[in-house]
Motif scaffolding. Structure first.
Motif, PDB file in Angstrom:
ATOM      1  N   ALA A  93      -1.835   9.746  -4.795  1.00  0.00           N
ATOM      2  CA  ALA A  93      -1.040  10.756  -4.083  1.00  0.00           C
ATOM      3  C   ALA A  93      -0.587  10.227  -2.730  1.00  0.00           C
ATOM      4  N   ALA A  94      -1.468   9.499  -2.041  1.00  0.00           N
ATOM      5  CA  ALA A  94      -1.108   8.936  -0.739  1.00  0.00           C
ATOM      6  C   ALA A  94       0.021   7.927  -0.883  1.00  0.00           C
ATOM      7  N   ALA A  95      -0.059   7.074  -1.907  1.00  0.00           N
ATOM      8  CA  ALA A  95       1.009   6.097  -2.139  1.00  0.00           C
ATOM      9  C   ALA A  95       2.316   6.794  -2.488  1.00  0.00           C
ATOM     10  N   ALA A  96       2.235   7.873  -3.264  1.00  0.00           N
ATOM     11  CA  ALA A  96       3.435   8.604  -3.656  1.00  0.00           C
ATOM     12  C   ALA A  96       4.098   9.269  -2.446  1.00  0.00           C
ATOM     13  N   VAL A  97       3.283   9.743  -1.513  1.00  0.00           N
ATOM     14  CA  VAL A  97       3.825  10.388  -0.306  1.00  0.00           C
ATOM     15  C   VAL A  97       4.710   9.413   0.466  1.00  0.00           C
ATOM     16  N   PHE A  98       4.274   8.161   0.570  1.00  0.00           N
ATOM     17  CA  PHE A  98       5.070   7.170   1.296  1.00  0.00           C
ATOM     18  C   PHE A  98       6.395   6.893   0.574  1.00  0.00           C
ATOM     19  N   THR A  99       6.370   6.917  -0.744  1.00  0.00           N
ATOM     20  CA  THR A  99       7.611   6.716  -1.495  1.00  0.00           C
ATOM     21  C   THR A  99       8.585   7.861  -1.235  1.00  0.00           C
ATOM     22  N   VAL A 100       8.069   9.084  -1.251  1.00  0.00           N
ATOM     23  CA  VAL A 100       8.914  10.246  -0.965  1.00  0.00           C
ATOM     24  C   VAL A 100       9.460  10.167   0.457  1.00  0.00           C
ATOM     25  N   ALA A 101       8.608   9.732   1.399  1.00  0.00           N
ATOM     26  CA  ALA A 101       9.044   9.616   2.796  1.00  0.00           C
ATOM     27  C   ALA A 101      10.207   8.631   2.916  1.00  0.00           C
ATOM     28  N   ARG A 102      10.138   7.529   2.186  1.00  0.00           N
ATOM     29  CA  ARG A 102      11.238   6.556   2.235  1.00  0.00           C
ATOM     30  C   ARG A 102      12.507   7.125   1.606  1.00  0.00           C
ATOM     31  N   LEU A 103      12.347   7.927   0.564  1.00  0.00           N
ATOM     32  CA  LEU A 103      13.512   8.573  -0.028  1.00  0.00           C
ATOM     33  C   LEU A 103      14.188   9.503   0.973  1.00  0.00           C
ATOM     34  N   VAL A 104      13.375  10.286   1.673  1.00  0.00           N
ATOM     35  CA  VAL A 104      13.911  11.209   2.677  1.00  0.00           C
ATOM     36  C   VAL A 104      14.584  10.445   3.816  1.00  0.00           C
ATOM     37  N   LYS A 106      15.924   7.586   3.537  1.00  0.00           N
ATOM     38  CA  LYS A 106      16.959   6.733   2.956  1.00  0.00           C
ATOM     39  C   LYS A 106      16.734   5.263   3.317  1.00  0.00           C
ATOM     40  N   ARG A 107      15.470   4.875   3.273  1.00  0.00           N
ATOM     41  CA  ARG A 107      15.095   3.493   3.547  1.00  0.00           C
ATOM     42  C   ARG A 107      14.831   2.779   2.229  1.00  0.00           C
ATOM     43  N   PRO A 108      14.865   1.426   2.220  1.00  0.00           N
ATOM     44  CA  PRO A 108      14.600   0.678   0.985  1.00  0.00           C
ATOM     45  C   PRO A 108      13.240   1.049   0.392  1.00  0.00           C
ATOM     46  N   LEU A 109      13.207   1.191  -0.930  1.00  0.00           N
ATOM     47  CA  LEU A 109      11.994   1.649  -1.599  1.00  0.00           C
ATOM     48  C   LEU A 109      11.116   0.509  -2.097  1.00  0.00           C
ATOM     49  N   THR A 110      11.572  -0.730  -1.954  1.00  0.00           N
ATOM     50  CA  THR A 110      10.872  -1.857  -2.572  1.00  0.00           C
ATOM     51  C   THR A 110       9.400  -1.894  -2.199  1.00  0.00           C
ATOM     52  N   GLN A 111       9.110  -1.850  -0.903  1.00  0.00           N
ATOM     53  CA  GLN A 111       7.721  -1.969  -0.468  1.00  0.00           C
ATOM     54  C   GLN A 111       6.885  -0.782  -0.925  1.00  0.00           C
ATOM     55  N   ALA A 112       7.442   0.427  -0.798  1.00  0.00           N
ATOM     56  CA  ALA A 112       6.695   1.617  -1.195  1.00  0.00           C
ATOM     57  C   ALA A 112       6.438   1.631  -2.700  1.00  0.00           C
ATOM     58  N   LEU A 113       7.455   1.268  -3.494  1.00  0.00           N
ATOM     59  CA  LEU A 113       7.283   1.243  -4.945  1.00  0.00           C
ATOM     60  C   LEU A 113       6.265   0.186  -5.359  1.00  0.00           C
ATOM     61  N   ALA A 114       6.322  -0.977  -4.678  1.00  0.00           N
ATOM     62  CA  ALA A 114       5.332  -2.014  -4.960  1.00  0.00           C
ATOM     63  C   ALA A 114       3.926  -1.504  -4.656  1.00  0.00           C
ATOM     64  N   GLY A 115       3.815  -0.719  -3.582  1.00  0.00           N
ATOM     65  CA  GLY A 115       2.523  -0.137  -3.241  1.00  0.00           C
ATOM     66  C   GLY A 115       2.040   0.840  -4.297  1.00  0.00           C
ATOM     67  N   VAL A 116       2.954   1.680  -4.792  1.00  0.00           N
ATOM     68  CA  VAL A 116       2.582   2.648  -5.829  1.00  0.00           C
ATOM     69  C   VAL A 116       2.126   1.920  -7.096  1.00  0.00           C
ATOM     70  N   VAL A 117       2.874   0.882  -7.481  1.00  0.00           N
ATOM     71  CA  VAL A 117       2.499   0.114  -8.676  1.00  0.00           C
ATOM     72  C   VAL A 117       1.141  -0.545  -8.481  1.00  0.00           C
ATOM     73  N   GLY A 118       0.931  -1.134  -7.299  1.00  0.00           N
ATOM     74  CA  GLY A 118      -0.346  -1.785  -7.019  1.00  0.00           C
ATOM     75  C   GLY A 118      -1.505  -0.815  -7.068  1.00  0.00           C
ATOM     76  N   VAL A 119      -1.330   0.349  -6.426  1.00  0.00           N
ATOM     77  CA  VAL A 119      -2.383   1.368  -6.433  1.00  0.00           C
ATOM     78  C   VAL A 119      -2.592   1.889  -7.852  1.00  0.00           C
ATOM     79  N   GLY A 120      -1.490   2.032  -8.606  1.00  0.00           N
ATOM     80  CA  GLY A 120      -1.593   2.509  -9.979  1.00  0.00           C
ATOM     81  C   GLY A 120      -2.402   1.564 -10.855  1.00  0.00           C
ATOM     82  N   ILE A 121      -2.134   0.252 -10.733  1.00  0.00           N
ATOM     83  CA  ILE A 121      -2.886  -0.736 -11.511  1.00  0.00           C
ATOM     84  C   ILE A 121      -4.352  -0.735 -11.093  1.00  0.00           C
ATOM     85  N   SER A 122      -4.580  -0.664  -9.768  1.00  0.00           N
ATOM     86  CA  SER A 122      -5.957  -0.643  -9.264  1.00  0.00           C
ATOM     87  C   SER A 122      -6.703   0.586  -9.778  1.00  0.00           C
TER      88      SER A 122
END
Length: 254
Positions: A93-104, A106-122
């Motif tokens: 949920a914490a990783a997802a919040v950062f992704t939503v924040a970047r969407l709001v 309008k910043r590049p999502l690459t780092q946030a999405l990579a974080g979500v994927v990393g946390v998801g795999i972990s």
């Protein structure tokens, strides 16, 4: 944190790494283009004063938070509840919040999405094994991959530090023609390798302690993450700083 490169910039204030020189061999143009793109993506920018922003190179304040907060949420939640599922959901949920924040924003999502994927795999690894410490296993393999890549770059005489810092310093790829500069950038790359290796030396034994070492593992993961990376990058920058050029004596009219 900004540090000076010790040279006057040659681009009249351009804010990013130089584009590759169109002259030269196709191989050098290709490597120059890749290096310039890598330097830009790494957040290494040169300003009109010839400074590089180390904080930005680590992703800025938000980028650092994105790398720290999910793991911190996991640690706090597991320490309080001892419930692995709840702790993993909190980290995701914490990783997802950062992704939503970047969407709001309008910043590049690459780092946030990579974080979500990393946390998801972990989270998947920890949930599959039922061991909370496995939440941190992916980081070990990531470190090993970076170490292997950097050591390979040193062996091939294309040290990563040179590819990053060379463009920030307006050296392009000319540093490869100077044995002293090549040695300096190889040393700078070894410094970053040492930082990554130190993480493994400290954290792997804590991992094998199982749940008893979880708190120490999680804490060292936080402390040896972005903060240690910035420190290592800064030391590498200082070590690879070019020697100041002697000023030419001004000639006076007779």
């Amino acid at each position: 944190m900004t540090v000076s490169n010790g040279q006057e910039p040659k681009d009249n204030g351009r804010q990013s790494a130089d584009l590759p020189n169109p002259n030269g061999t196709p191989e050098s143009q290709t490597m120059a283009g890749l290096a310039a793109e890598y330097a830009q993506k790494a957040g290494l920018h040169r300003n009109s004063s010839g400074h590089v922003d180390m904080l930005k190179s680590a992703g800025g304040v938000q980028g650092i938070a994105e790398s720290i907060v999910p793991g911190l949420v996991f640690l706090v939640a597991f320490t309080i509840t001892r419930d692995l599922a709840v702790s993993l959901i909190g980290a995701l949920a914490a990783a997802a919040v950062f992704t939503v924040a970047r969407l709001v924003q309008k910043r590049p999502l690459t780092q946030a999405l990579a974080g979500v994927v990393g946390v998801g795999i972990s989270a998947w690894l920890a949930n599959t094994t039922g061991k909370a410490e496995d939440f941190y296993v992916l980081g070990f393999f990531t470190n090993i991959a970076y170490i292997a890549g950097m050591v390979l770059s040193i062996v091939l005489k294309w040290p990563i530090a040179g590819l990053l810092f060379g463009f920030v310093r307006n050296e392009g790829l000319d540093w490869r023609k100077d044995p002293e500069r090549l040695r300096a950038y190889r040393l700078g790359t070894w410094i970053v390798v040492a930082v990554l290796a130190l993480r493994l030396v400290v954290q792997v034994p804590l991992y094998y302690m199982g749940e008893a070492g979880l708190t120490a593992l999680a804490t060292t993961r936080l402390l040896m993450g972005a903060p240690l990376y910035i420190l290592g990058l800064w030391v590498a920058w200082l070590v690879t700083k070019p020697a100041p050029q002697p000023s030419k004596p001004s000639s006076s009219a007779d």
